[in-house]
Each structure stands twice: as structure tokens, then as C-alpha cells.
Design a protein around this motif. Structure first.
Motif, PDB file in Angstrom:
ATOM      1  N   SER A 235       4.753 -62.033 -72.763  1.00  0.00           N
ATOM      2  CA  SER A 235       4.482 -61.154 -71.625  1.00  0.00           C
ATOM      3  C   SER A 235       4.521 -61.886 -70.288  1.00  0.00           C
ATOM      4  N   ASP A 236       4.700 -63.214 -70.309  1.00  0.00           N
ATOM      5  CA  ASP A 236       4.807 -63.967 -69.058  1.00  0.00           C
ATOM      6  C   ASP A 236       6.117 -63.635 -68.363  1.00  0.00           C
ATOM      7  N   SER A 237       6.142 -63.860 -67.056  1.00  0.00           N
ATOM      8  CA  SER A 237       7.383 -63.664 -66.306  1.00  0.00           C
ATOM      9  C   SER A 237       8.188 -64.954 -66.290  1.00  0.00           C
ATOM     10  N   VAL A 238       9.476 -64.827 -66.007  1.00  0.00           N
ATOM     11  CA  VAL A 238      10.321 -66.007 -65.890  1.00  0.00           C
ATOM     12  C   VAL A 238       9.864 -66.864 -64.714  1.00  0.00           C
ATOM     13  N   LEU A 239       9.354 -66.217 -63.667  1.00  0.00           N
ATOM     14  CA  LEU A 239       8.811 -66.966 -62.529  1.00  0.00           C
ATOM     15  C   LEU A 239       7.646 -67.843 -62.964  1.00  0.00           C
ATOM     16  N   ASP A 240       6.768 -67.320 -63.825  1.00  0.00           N
ATOM     17  CA  ASP A 240       5.658 -68.130 -64.340  1.00  0.00           C
ATOM     18  C   ASP A 240       6.174 -69.406 -65.001  1.00  0.00           C
ATOM     19  N   CYS A 241       7.231 -69.277 -65.777  1.00  0.00           N
ATOM     20  CA  CYS A 241       7.794 -70.438 -66.473  1.00  0.00           C
ATOM     21  C   CYS A 241       8.390 -71.439 -65.493  1.00  0.00           C
ATOM     22  N   LEU A 242       9.078 -70.952 -64.474  1.00  0.00           N
ATOM     23  CA  LEU A 242       9.658 -71.860 -63.487  1.00  0.00           C
ATOM     24  C   LEU A 242       8.576 -72.606 -62.712  1.00  0.00           C
ATOM     25  N   LEU A 243       7.487 -71.911 -62.399  1.00  0.00           N
ATOM     26  CA  LEU A 243       6.381 -72.567 -61.702  1.00  0.00           C
ATOM     27  C   LEU A 243       5.765 -73.654 -62.581  1.00  0.00           C
ATOM     28  N   SER A 244       5.699 -73.386 -63.877  1.00  0.00           N
ATOM     29  CA  SER A 244       5.186 -74.375 -64.806  1.00  0.00           C
ATOM     30  C   SER A 244       6.089 -75.614 -64.838  1.00  0.00           C
ATOM     31  N   VAL A 245       7.407 -75.390 -64.838  1.00  0.00           N
ATOM     32  CA  VAL A 245       8.349 -76.505 -64.823  1.00  0.00           C
ATOM     33  C   VAL A 245       8.198 -77.327 -63.550  1.00  0.00           C
ATOM     34  N   LYS A 246       8.093 -76.643 -62.433  1.00  0.00           N
ATOM     35  CA  LYS A 246       8.010 -77.356 -61.147  1.00  0.00           C
ATOM     36  C   LYS A 246       6.717 -78.161 -61.034  1.00  0.00           C
TER      37      LYS A 246
ATOM     38  N   GLU B 296       4.772 -79.275 -63.661  1.00  0.00           N
ATOM     39  CA  GLU B 296       4.481 -80.206 -64.745  1.00  0.00           C
ATOM     40  C   GLU B 296       5.663 -81.065 -65.189  1.00  0.00           C
ATOM     41  N   GLN B 297       6.891 -80.651 -64.867  1.00  0.00           N
ATOM     42  CA  GLN B 297       8.038 -81.404 -65.380  1.00  0.00           C
ATOM     43  C   GLN B 297       8.953 -81.951 -64.289  1.00  0.00           C
ATOM     44  N   ASP B 298       9.344 -81.104 -63.338  1.00  0.00           N
ATOM     45  CA  ASP B 298      10.353 -81.529 -62.369  1.00  0.00           C
ATOM     46  C   ASP B 298      10.078 -80.896 -61.001  1.00  0.00           C
ATOM     47  N   PRO B 299       9.395 -81.613 -60.116  1.00  0.00           N
ATOM     48  CA  PRO B 299       9.099 -81.045 -58.788  1.00  0.00           C
ATOM     49  C   PRO B 299      10.335 -80.878 -57.914  1.00  0.00           C
ATOM     50  N   SER B 300      11.479 -81.437 -58.322  1.00  0.00           N
ATOM     51  CA  SER B 300      12.699 -81.308 -57.518  1.00  0.00           C
ATOM     52  C   SER B 300      13.409 -79.980 -57.733  1.00  0.00           C
ATOM     53  N   LEU B 301      13.024 -79.234 -58.759  1.00  0.00           N
ATOM     54  CA  LEU B 301      13.671 -77.953 -59.038  1.00  0.00           C
ATOM     55  C   LEU B 301      13.414 -76.987 -57.887  1.00  0.00           C
ATOM     56  N   ALA B 302      14.487 -76.394 -57.363  1.00  0.00           N
ATOM     57  CA  ALA B 302      14.377 -75.524 -56.190  1.00  0.00           C
ATOM     58  C   ALA B 302      14.634 -74.070 -56.562  1.00  0.00           C
ATOM     59  N   PHE B 303      13.719 -73.203 -56.190  1.00  0.00           N
ATOM     60  CA  PHE B 303      13.889 -71.755 -56.313  1.00  0.00           C
ATOM     61  C   PHE B 303      13.029 -71.109 -55.241  1.00  0.00           C
ATOM     62  N   ARG B 304      13.248 -69.822 -55.015  1.00  0.00           N
ATOM     63  CA  ARG B 304      12.565 -69.145 -53.919  1.00  0.00           C
ATOM     64  C   ARG B 304      11.736 -67.986 -54.459  1.00  0.00           C
ATOM     65  N   TYR B 305      10.531 -67.832 -53.926  1.00  0.00           N
ATOM     66  CA  TYR B 305       9.689 -66.679 -54.261  1.00  0.00           C
ATOM     67  C   TYR B 305       8.637 -66.542 -53.182  1.00  0.00           C
ATOM     68  N   SER B 306       8.005 -65.379 -53.127  1.00  0.00           N
ATOM     69  CA  SER B 306       6.948 -65.175 -52.138  1.00  0.00           C
ATOM     70  C   SER B 306       5.798 -64.387 -52.746  1.00  0.00           C
TER      71      SER B 306
ATOM     72  N   CYS C 148       8.851 -58.290 -52.308  1.00  0.00           N
ATOM     73  CA  CYS C 148       9.562 -58.962 -51.214  1.00  0.00           C
ATOM     74  C   CYS C 148      11.040 -59.168 -51.508  1.00  0.00           C
ATOM     75  N   GLY C 149      11.400 -59.309 -52.780  1.00  0.00           N
ATOM     76  CA  GLY C 149      12.797 -59.472 -53.154  1.00  0.00           C
ATOM     77  C   GLY C 149      13.372 -60.857 -52.928  1.00  0.00           C
ATOM     78  N   SER C 150      12.536 -61.839 -52.604  1.00  0.00           N
ATOM     79  CA  SER C 150      13.047 -63.164 -52.267  1.00  0.00           C
ATOM     80  C   SER C 150      13.486 -63.971 -53.476  1.00  0.00           C
ATOM     81  N   ASP C 151      13.069 -63.584 -54.686  1.00  0.00           N
ATOM     82  CA  ASP C 151      13.348 -64.406 -55.869  1.00  0.00           C
ATOM     83  C   ASP C 151      14.461 -63.854 -56.748  1.00  0.00           C
ATOM     84  N   ALA C 152      15.438 -63.202 -56.140  1.00  0.00           N
ATOM     85  CA  ALA C 152      16.562 -62.668 -56.909  1.00  0.00           C
ATOM     86  C   ALA C 152      17.463 -63.799 -57.391  1.00  0.00           C
TER      87      ALA C 152
ATOM     88  N   ILE D  89      18.625 -71.202 -55.311  1.00  0.00           N
ATOM     89  CA  ILE D  89      18.488 -70.617 -53.973  1.00  0.00           C
ATOM     90  C   ILE D  89      19.867 -70.248 -53.429  1.00  0.00           C
ATOM     91  N   ALA D  90      20.089 -68.973 -53.222  1.00  0.00           N
ATOM     92  CA  ALA D  90      21.344 -68.481 -52.644  1.00  0.00           C
ATOM     93  C   ALA D  90      21.146 -68.234 -51.149  1.00  0.00           C
TER      94      ALA D  90
END
Length: 319
Positions: free
Chosen positions: A69-80, A82-92, A98-102, A176-177
Motif C-alpha cells: 500500500s506504500d506509494s512509489v514516492l515513499d520508496c524513492l524517499l527511502s532510497v534517497k 538510506e542508500q543514495d542521496p545523489s538520486l534526483a527527483f521532484r515532489y512537493s 501539485c503535480g510536480s512529481d510526474a 527530473i524533466a
């Protein structure tokens, strides 16, 4: 006791299309023509934009533990974190407002924050890959069209979700597009109310304070369109749109339609004329892929078709 699929903890691999832009040389402007500010085909090239940024591209896998039931955003935040702070994505907002994380998930444009693991995860096996290689078009899909039966899978089956930046736009870094071309086209069509400015007066000579009141039917004509969050999902789904050069794009047309349908707006003629150019309504091929994944439930393709008919009627009236 059997654990429901929605409560089960899954080991999921996020397969991410990564991108790091090449550093620009000092004093060198990115994009535009190699001939400088003057185009060899006539006119100025000062405003030209390169749709492809040079840099390093590669695919990287990250494995996370997540509830279905977790969102994909939750998983990306976990990666950033705990694993790789260089991973870049956008959300608000993280709530689909807001639509920023398409991005593109498994090749489909959608929002990270509203995409649930249970709806997008798939077995990491060639036999589950899309065999036809085409993005489906037509009626909007619901989550049941994408989701697999987690209960029927072997617990040891490797699971994967593929992520890439939103298609149709230049990629600036990782997920990030650069959606500036879309926002420029939206601004070009003046997405704000343009009233006549004339004050209506009552029989006694006083200003009529109820001049702009609307009945429910008038409100209904544009209410859903006002929910557009300019996320770019419809643009990423459109096979015609590519950065707003050949086609103004479905997002800009939807926001223009919102005011074309507003009884209080007085700029309907100008709005229709703005869509008469070669990159306006005539460029839309009515594929209706834009309708499939709108996070706000707008039937974008149908609304565009209605607007195209209005533009054609306006053209006929001018001839």
C-alpha cells in the motif's frame, strides 16, 4: 493467519533511468543553433531550446522493503535517505495536488505520490514484459488493468518497478524533466479570467453586486477543468507533443478551454484565434492517449475535441 496482499512487506527493485548532465563550458550557451543567434533559415534563433541535454545515462537498481500500500514516492524517499542521496527527483505536496512529481512508471506517465506499489509492481521476468511495444490508447485505465495478483505469486518472485523521467520533455537530471516548455505554452494562452471590465448597474443606478453570479449549469461547464494541476501527464502521454514546438499541447488547451467555457470570461474570440495557428488545435491528431492517465479524472481527449470544434467554427465565421 494469512496476510493480505495490501499489508504484506515486499522486496521491490526500483530500476531507475539515471542521468547526469555534462557540465557546460564557461561562456557557452546550451541549446539553440550552432550558427549562433541568427538562424541560417531566416529569423532569430535566440529563443531556441535544445530538447536533448548531453550527459551520462545509465540504469541503476535499488532494492527496498515496502508495503504493497506504500506509494512509489515513499520508496524513492527511502532510497534517497538510506542508500543514495545523489538520486534526483521532484515532489512537493505528496498528495496528488501539485503535480510536480510526474514521471514515467513502467513506461506510463503518472504521479509518484498516487502510484501504489500494488498497482505498479511486476515480476522481474521477460515473460511479463509488454510484447507489443506500443503504449495503449483509448479509454482511461484503472488500477485493476495494471495490477498483478500478489497473492497468486510465489513469495520468492523478484519484483520490479521501472522509473524514468516524464517523456516529451528534456531530462535535466535523473527523474527530473524540464517542463518549462509546457508552462511557456500555458502562459501564452493567458490562463486567467478576462472579464470585460464594464460594471453592471441596477435600475436604481447602483452597481449590481451580483453581476458575476453563475447558476449550477454554468459552473458545471468548467468546474472539472479548473482541477487541472499542469502536471504534464497528458503531455507525456501525447504522441504528438514534444516540448511544445509542433503542438501547443493538451495541458495548455485544457486551461484555455476552462475559460472558453466560463460565462464570465469576455475573451473567447481571442482565445479561439490563439489556437488557430499551425501548432494549435490543427496539430492535435485526436489520438486521445491524453485521457488515459489524468490524475484529476479529466477526459482530456474529449475536451480537446470540443475545443477543436469551436476553433473550426470560429475559422469558418472569419472566412
Amino acid at each position: 493467519m494469512t496476510i493480505a496482499a495490501t499489508d504484506r512487506v515486499l522486496s521491490v527493485t526500483l530500476r531507475i533511468a539515471r542521468f547526469t548532465p555534462k557540465p557546460e563550458r564557461a561562456g557557452r550557451r546550451r541549446g539553440g543553433s550552432p550558427f549562433g543567434s541568427k538562424s541560417p533559415f531566416g529569423g532569430s534563433n535566440a529563443g531556441a531550446r535544445s530538447n536533448r541535454v548531453r550527459g551520462r545515462r545509465w540504469t541503476q537498481d535499488y532494492t527496498v522493503s515496502a508495503h504493497a500500500s506504500d506509494s512509489v514516492l515513499d520508496c524513492l524517499l527511502s532510497v534517497k535517505r538510506e542508500q543514495d542521496p545523489s538520486l534526483a527527483f521532484r515532489y512537493s505536496c505528496g498528495h496528488g495536488m501539485c503535480g510536480s512529481d510526474a514521471v514515467a512508471i513502467n513506461g506510463t506517465p503518472t504521479l509518484l505520490c498516487t502510484a501504489k506499489i500494488r498497482d505498479w509492481v511486476k515480476p522481474d521476468s521477460p515473460e511479463f514484459a509488454n510484447e507489443d511495444g506500443f503504449r495503449p490508447t483509448g479509454e482511461p485505465l484503472d488500477s485493476s488493468d495494471r495490477a498483478i495478483d500478489l497473492d497468486a505469486l510465489d513469495p520468492d518472485t523478484p519484483l520490479v518497478i521501472e522509473l524514468a523521467a516524464l517523456p516529451g520533455f528534456p531530462t535535466r537530471r535523473d527523474l527530473i524533466a524540464d517542463i518549462d516548455p509546457m508552462l511557456d505554452q500555458i502562459r501564452r494562452l493567458k490562463p486567467y479570467l478576462q472579464a470585460s471590465g464594464e460594471l453592471k448597474t441596477a435600475p436604481n443606478g447602483k452597481v449590481d453586486a451580483f453581476e458575476y453570479l453563475q447558476n449550477p449549469e454554468q459552473l458545471k461547464r468548467y468546474e472539472l477543468l479548473s482541477n487541472c494541476i499542469a502536471c504534464g501527464v497528458c503531455e507525456g502521454s501525447c504522441p504528438v507533443y514534444a516540448g511544445g514546438e509542433a503542438f501547443v499541447g493538451p495541458a495548455a488547451m485544457i486551461l484555455s478551454s476552462r475559460f472558453l467555457n466560463d460565462s464570465r470570461d469576455g475573451a473567447g474570440r481571442e482565445r479561439l484565434e490563439a489556437l488557430m495557428g499551425p501548432d494549435g488545435s490543427a496539430a492535435c491528431q485526436s489520438v486521445r492517449a491524453c485521457s488515459m492517465h489524468c490524475p484529476k479524472g479529466i477526459d482530456v481527449g474529449e475536451e480537446l475535441w470540443q475545443t477543436i470544434q469551436k476553433v473550426d467554427a470560429a475559422k469558418a465565421a472569419l472566412q
